[in-house]
Design an enzyme around this catalytic site. Structure first.
Site, PDB file in Angstrom:
ATOM      1  N   ARG A   1       0.838  -1.176   0.027  1.00 29.38           N
ATOM      2  CA  ARG A   1      -0.060  -0.013  -0.011  1.00 29.38           C
ATOM      3  C   ARG A   1       0.833   1.100   0.075  1.00 29.38           C
ATOM      4  NH1 ARG A   1      -3.947   0.923   5.052  1.00 29.38           N
ATOM      5  NH2 ARG A   1      -1.971   0.545   6.191  1.00 29.38           N
TER       6      ARG A   1
ATOM      7  N   TYR B   1       4.644   5.997  11.986  1.00 22.36           N
ATOM      8  CA  TYR B   1       5.121   5.100  13.370  1.00 22.36           C
ATOM      9  C   TYR B   1       6.440   4.385  12.709  1.00 22.36           C
ATOM     10  CZ  TYR B   1       0.263   3.801  14.486  1.00 22.36           C
ATOM     11  OH  TYR B   1      -1.281   3.747  15.323  1.00 22.36           O
TER      12      TYR B   1
ATOM     13  N   ARG C   1      -6.244   9.369  10.581  1.00 17.36           N
ATOM     14  CA  ARG C   1      -7.228   8.994  11.809  1.00 17.36           C
ATOM     15  C   ARG C   1      -8.661   9.228  11.496  1.00 17.36           C
ATOM     16  NH1 ARG C   1      -4.145   5.191  14.396  1.00 17.36           N
ATOM     17  NH2 ARG C   1      -2.301   5.991  14.870  1.00 17.36           N
TER      18      ARG C   1
ATOM     19  N   GLU D   1     -11.725  -2.869  17.843  1.00 18.97           N
ATOM     20  CA  GLU D   1     -11.314  -1.606  16.876  1.00 18.97           C
ATOM     21  C   GLU D   1     -12.664  -0.895  16.477  1.00 18.97           C
ATOM     22  OE1 GLU D   1      -8.184  -1.902  14.013  1.00 18.97           O
ATOM     23  OE2 GLU D   1      -9.611  -1.160  12.733  1.00 18.97           O
TER      24      GLU D   1
HETATM   25  C1  3EB Z   1      -3.562   1.628  14.786  1.00 19.58           C
HETATM   26  O1  3EB Z   1      -4.117   2.722  15.131  1.00 19.58           O
HETATM   27  C2  3EB Z   1      -4.400   0.236  14.701  1.00 19.58           C
HETATM   28  O2  3EB Z   1      -3.537  -0.080   8.330  1.00 19.58           O
HETATM   29  O3  3EB Z   1      -5.089   0.697   7.608  1.00 19.58           O
HETATM   30  C3  3EB Z   1      -6.243   0.892  12.182  1.00 19.58           C
HETATM   31  C4  3EB Z   1      -6.997   1.379  11.111  1.00 19.58           C
HETATM   32  C5  3EB Z   1      -5.273   0.105  12.125  1.00 19.58           C
HETATM   33  C6  3EB Z   1      -6.349   1.001   9.669  1.00 19.58           C
HETATM   34  C7  3EB Z   1      -4.492   0.176   8.384  1.00 19.58           C
HETATM   35  C8  3EB Z   1      -4.687  -0.028  10.747  1.00 19.58           C
HETATM   36  C9  3EB Z   1      -5.140   0.568   9.795  1.00 19.58           C
HETATM   37  O4  3EB Z   1      -2.507   1.504  14.191  1.00 19.58           O
HETATM   38  C10 3EB Z   1      -4.388  -0.360  13.380  1.00 19.58           C
END
Ligand code: 3EB
Length: 348
Positions: free
Chosen positions: A166, A219, A232, A340
């Protein structure tokens, strides 16, 4: 933009809704779907079923995701709009568009000889190219569903391989990467194929971070060779309402997973993240998303049925109680995450 609650709107609600409606989302019983569409006089943009086949064929994108719905009669997610729509289909592809936005899905069969990151790279590249060709280049929201998300493939977890593909595709093709990244979800299904569902538009949206969390695209590499490419939340301001599309929100603070093994605490942490995000969205957009006067639809992904009652109880004890919520069983992208929450909130 108006979002109907699950219960039938009263006549008064309906009038108001019709006057301003652009895009609606509702969870509907499959058997009621034909009557629902006929009575509203709206056009379906997408029909998404979880865990069960769709009973009819429809003119729009019809998507079936293999995630068991946990606690209620089966429901389908229906996106509609008050504009004429056009649907394009191709092998593994379906897109329904209305001149402003489109909802589509791409379905990718994995071949044993091809690593997941390469399949994802090609699928995402193809998606972005097609969105450009169709004139809807702005990604607003993406859902990624694929099986065995936490399993290893040649020494790297499949979710991490997914992130590599991705990232490479979007870094190469998306203008203003990573700031143009949309809100997203990545959840593990019971069976294949890899499915990418996307909401895209002719106009850009605003993508938000969460003050309690590091941007996922920043990250550190402890979580994989390439960071997860998502925002987010995504905020849009169509003529008739403000829409906040909240990505999968889990028990992650900063970049660390919290409350390993504790489903109730993870749910509470996810809710704290959700409220912090809404408060931030209010500051940035001057729109109140926590108020009670607008429509909201949430999905809660639960890793294990063993923790379902604790998770549901924590949600029933929260301000989300009484909201339209679909509980789905699926694997989450970090092994230690048990829950989640994603949300779609409309404020007039
Ligand atoms: C996190 O906060 C949790 O890789 O598209 C949440 C929503 C998470 C989407 C993604 C990953 C994804 O990192 C994991």
């Amino acid at each position: 933009m108006t979002l109907f609650k699950h219960s039938s709107p009263t006549d008064a609600d309906r009038k108001v809704s019709e006057a301003v409606a652009r895009l609606t989302v509702e969870y509907v019983r499959p058997a009621e779907l034909p009557a629902y569409l006929a009575s509203r006089g709206v056009n379906p943009l997408a029909i998404i079923a979880f865990d069960h086949a769709l009973p009819h064929t429809y003119s729009c994108s019809a998507i079936v995701i293999d995630l068991p719905q946990i606690d209620r009669t089966p429901l389908v997610e229906v996106w509609t709009c008050d504009r004429p729509t056009q649907t394009c289909r191709d092998a593994g592809w379906s897109v329904t568009m209305n001149g402003d936005c489109l909802i589509g899905s791409i379905s990718l069969d994995e071949k044993p000889s091809i690593p997941l990151d390469l399949t994802v790279y090609m699928g995402y590249g193809e998606m972005v190219r097609r969105l450009h060709e169709l004139g809807y280049p702005y990604l607003w929201r993406v859902w990624n569903y694929f099986p065995r998300i936490n399993e290893d493939q040649d020494g790297l977890e499949r979710y991490r391989r997914f992130c590599v593909g991705r990232y490479q595709a979007l870094a190469e093709t998306l203008a203003e990467f990573p700031f143009s990244l949309p809100a997203a979800t990545a959840v593990g299904t019971r069976s294949g194929p890899l499915q990418i569902v996307f909401l895209a538009a002719t106009q850009p949206a605003m993508h938000l971070g969460n003050p309690r969390q590091l941007n996922a695209y920043e990250y550190p590499c402890d979580y994989g060779p390439r960071s997860p490419s998502f925002a987010r939340a995504t905020f849009t301001r169509p003529e008739s309402g403000n829409l906040l599309l909240i990505a999968g929100t889990a028990s992650v603070v900063g970049h660390a997973s919290r409350h390993v093994g504790l489903p109730r605490e993870q749910t509470k942490e996810s809710l704290r993240n959700l409220y912090a995000l809404m408060a931030h969205a209010k500051q940035v957009t001057d729109t109140d998303f926590l108020g009670a006067q607008h429509g909201a639809a949430y999905k809660v992904y639960v890793r294990s049925l063993d923790s379902f009652f604790e998770i549901r109880q924590a949600i029933e004890d929260s301000p989300l109680a009484g909201r339209e919520i679909l509980f789905l069983q699926g694997d989450l992208c970090r092994k230690e995450l048990l829950v989640e929450i994603e949300g779609l909130i409309v404020s007039d």
